[in-house]
Scaffold this active site. Structure first.
Site, PDB file in Angstrom:
ATOM      1  N   HIS A 131       6.307  -0.365  -8.212  1.00 57.76           N
ATOM      2  CA  HIS A 131       6.389  -0.390  -6.743  1.00 57.76           C
ATOM      3  C   HIS A 131       7.774  -0.949  -6.376  1.00 57.76           C
ATOM      4  O   HIS A 131       8.344  -1.738  -7.137  1.00 57.76           O
ATOM      5  CB  HIS A 131       5.283  -1.324  -6.237  1.00 57.76           C
ATOM      6  N   LYS A 174      -5.314  -6.738  -0.734  1.00 58.18           N
ATOM      7  CA  LYS A 174      -5.734  -5.532  -1.461  1.00 58.18           C
ATOM      8  C   LYS A 174      -7.060  -5.743  -2.180  1.00 58.18           C
ATOM      9  O   LYS A 174      -7.583  -4.831  -2.816  1.00 58.18           O
ATOM     10  CB  LYS A 174      -4.659  -5.136  -2.477  1.00 58.18           C
ATOM     11  N   ASP A 234       3.041  -7.037 -12.370  1.00 56.87           N
ATOM     12  CA  ASP A 234       2.567  -6.833 -11.001  1.00 56.87           C
ATOM     13  C   ASP A 234       1.114  -6.367 -11.074  1.00 56.87           C
ATOM     14  O   ASP A 234       0.840  -5.242 -11.484  1.00 56.87           O
ATOM     15  CB  ASP A 234       3.454  -5.774 -10.319  1.00 56.87           C
ATOM     16  N   CYS A 293       6.017   3.650  -1.334  1.00 56.41           N
ATOM     17  CA  CYS A 293       6.956   2.625  -1.817  1.00 56.41           C
ATOM     18  C   CYS A 293       7.189   2.749  -3.319  1.00 56.41           C
ATOM     19  O   CYS A 293       7.328   1.745  -4.034  1.00 56.41           O
ATOM     20  CB  CYS A 293       6.499   1.212  -1.455  1.00 56.41           C
ATOM     21  N   GLN A 334      -2.228  -4.001  -7.761  1.00 56.66           N
ATOM     22  CA  GLN A 334      -3.144  -2.868  -7.719  1.00 56.66           C
ATOM     23  C   GLN A 334      -4.298  -3.010  -8.697  1.00 56.66           C
ATOM     24  O   GLN A 334      -5.348  -2.426  -8.506  1.00 56.66           O
ATOM     25  CB  GLN A 334      -2.353  -1.575  -8.003  1.00 56.66           C
TER      26      GLN A 334
END
Lengths: 118, 393
Positions: free
Chosen positions: B112, B213, B187, B350, B190
């Site tokens: 991202h 999220k 990261d 993104c 997600q």
């Protein structure tokens, strides 16, 4: 589904003024930050009047229809008239009610034309 | 089948809404909203400051939230830093690592922008080398490229792609990066909403996630960092609460994790996020992922042949469907779906380097979560047919 009425669909499927000019007075490439779509506008201006205009680029139905309707409208108009054209007037020409995100697609060709004319 | 719609007030207030933009942000269950409201109505004051009763209650709730998150990630509370979101967490790390021109940063084309741009900037600022792991045709990380990790000093990658749902082999990647002596930044914005995460098993050095999220409030995120690293590294933002002592000559830093939490934090956000985690734990991650995969497989099965889907089979990804309707722009598909009360995302998500690598500028993305069901997937596919009928020239 008021975004995709007859007018928009007609101009999207059979856009006016699509292509390039041989000797444009002004040329401008503009990108939509939301989707990365790009439109290029070319203008032939004589004595402050737009004699011809063409646009190129892949885009959504709204941006193509907007470019088609707008380029048709500005032919024969003076640079001053075009510069004073408001966002609201363009949206009205398209006859749609459009939200805060999709408005960027509609306004992209107008932004390109205004920036081309300086 | 999981049936949780009743837990989410947004669906009571918007009974026709089919919300399929869960990779962007998720709706909030009543329990999360109640937890925040309870804090403001019954226990609100600042944390770590007052000696009075109310401040002690606020501090306790805030620190209990930290403990819940620590337990959720299998970390210790002093390794859990509350931030605004995963973006801020990653920027924090990029700002404190001692990178110089002899270093080599490795990132990936899947990242991202929030885990891409900070490293690009750091490389420009420090003249450190930067390399990118590229993608295979199915939008997975290219295994052939893993040898780029050789001599890496920092490796920043994504646990699961927000654009395609691809799950990366995190454990293997971290092992290889460790062999090269690199620090690893993962990261998990997600992945954390869908997969159980154990930072000890992963053995990552830093991990970032966003509360919104995963059913939590906006404006609250987490940075996990290994204690021995956070102790040695310099602070990022300076100000209140992260200070031990300030004199005109010098300032010393508070203990972990407060050293990295300057200013009054998002107290209610942390409390809400802890409640969101409890909600997810009650459902169970195995159950949740099975539910999402069930919906994704169903979508794959009933999609018309004029829909191009990007990414691997449902078993190798999260409940995300990245696609285009042939001959129709992603924005037009999304607008037509919107006219049927179906919310999907369209654009570059993104992740422009990822889409460029696949030769695309934009895609549509439908992403499923705990409250979606098969009936909604069917309505979604019906609306795709409408977009094709309306707009194909």
């Amino acid at each position: 589904m008021d975004l995709y009425g007859e007018l928009i669909l007609e101009h999207y499927k059979h856009p006016l003024n699509k292509g390039v000019l041989k000797k444009p007075t002004y040329s401008r490439r503009e990108a939509n930050p939301v989707c990365g779509d790009v439109v290029t506008i070319q203008l032939l201006v004589e004595k402050n009047v737009v004699k011809d205009v063409k646009f190129e680029g892949e885009g959504c139905a709204l941006s193509i229809a907007s470019a088609s309707i707008l380029t048709d409208f500005i032919k024969g108009k003076t640079v001053k008239e075009i510069k004073s054209l408001t966002d609201e007037a363009l949206v009205e020409m398209l006859g749609i009610s459009v939200g805060a995100v999709r408005i960027k697609c509609v306004l992209l060709p107008l932004k390109a034309i205004k920036n081309a004319l300086g | 089948m999981i049936d949780t719609k009743k837990d989410f007030p947004i669906f009571k207030n918007n009974p026709n809404l089919i919300y399929l933009d869960n990779a962007a942000t998720t709706q909030k269950p009543s329990s999360v909203l109640d937890a925040e409201r309870d804090f403001y109505e019954n226990h609100y004051s600042n944390v770590h400051r007052g000696v009075y009763q109310l401040s002690q209650e606020a501090t306790e709730l805030y620190e209990n939230a930290r403990e819940s998150i620590a337990e959720f990630l299998n970390a210790s509370p002093e390794e859990i830093i509350f931030t605004r979101n995963a973006t801020e967490s990653i920027n924090l790390v990029a700002n404190i690592l001692p990178v110089s021109k002899n270093d080599k940063i490795v990132s990936t084309l899947m990242n991202h922008h929030s885990n891409f741009v900070p490293w690009q900037l750091l490389s420009q600022k420090t003249k450190a080398k930067i390399e990118y792991l590229s993608l295979s045709e199915s939008a997975e990380l290219d295994v052939e490229d893993f040898n780029k990790l050789k001599n890496a000093t920092v490796f920043a990658f994504t646990h699961a792609s927000n654009a395609t749902g691809v799950i990366t082999p995190a454990k293997q990647l971290i092992e290889q990066a460790k062999d090269a002596g690199a620090l690893t930044v993962i990261d998990a914005a997600q992945s954390a909403p869908h997969l159980p995460i154990d930072v000890k098993k992963l053995d990552c050095d830093f991990l970032a996630l966003s509360g919104h999220k995963m059913l939590g409030p906006t404006g609250i995120g987490v940075l996990y960092g290994k204690k021995e690293l956070l102790q040695e590294l310099p602070p990022f933002l300076t100000g209140g609460d992260m200070i031990r002592e300030v004199t005109i000559q010098e300032t010393t830093w508070n203990d972990l994790p407060y050293k990295y939490e300057a200013g009054t934090p998002n107290i209610s956000g942390a409390i809400g996020l802890a409640e969101a985690v409890r909600y997810l734990q009650r459902i169970g991650f195995d159950e949740l992922l099975a539910h999402e995969r069930d919906l994704t497989s169903y979508a794959h099965k009933i999609l018309p042949n004029y829909v191009d889907v990007y990414g691997p089979a449902p078993s190798k990804k999260l409940g995300i469907l990245s696609f285009n309707v042939q001959g129709v722009h992603a924005h037009d598909v999304a607008s037509i779906l919107d006219s049927k009360n179906i919310a999907i995302r369209s654009g570059h998500h993104c992740t422009q380097p990822l889409l460029n690598a696949l030769g695309l500028t934009s895609t549509c993305r439908a992403s499923f979560y705990v409250y979606n069901n098969k009936r909604e997937v069917q309505s979604f596919v019906d609306a795709l047919e409408l977009s094709h009928k309306t707009l194909v020239k």
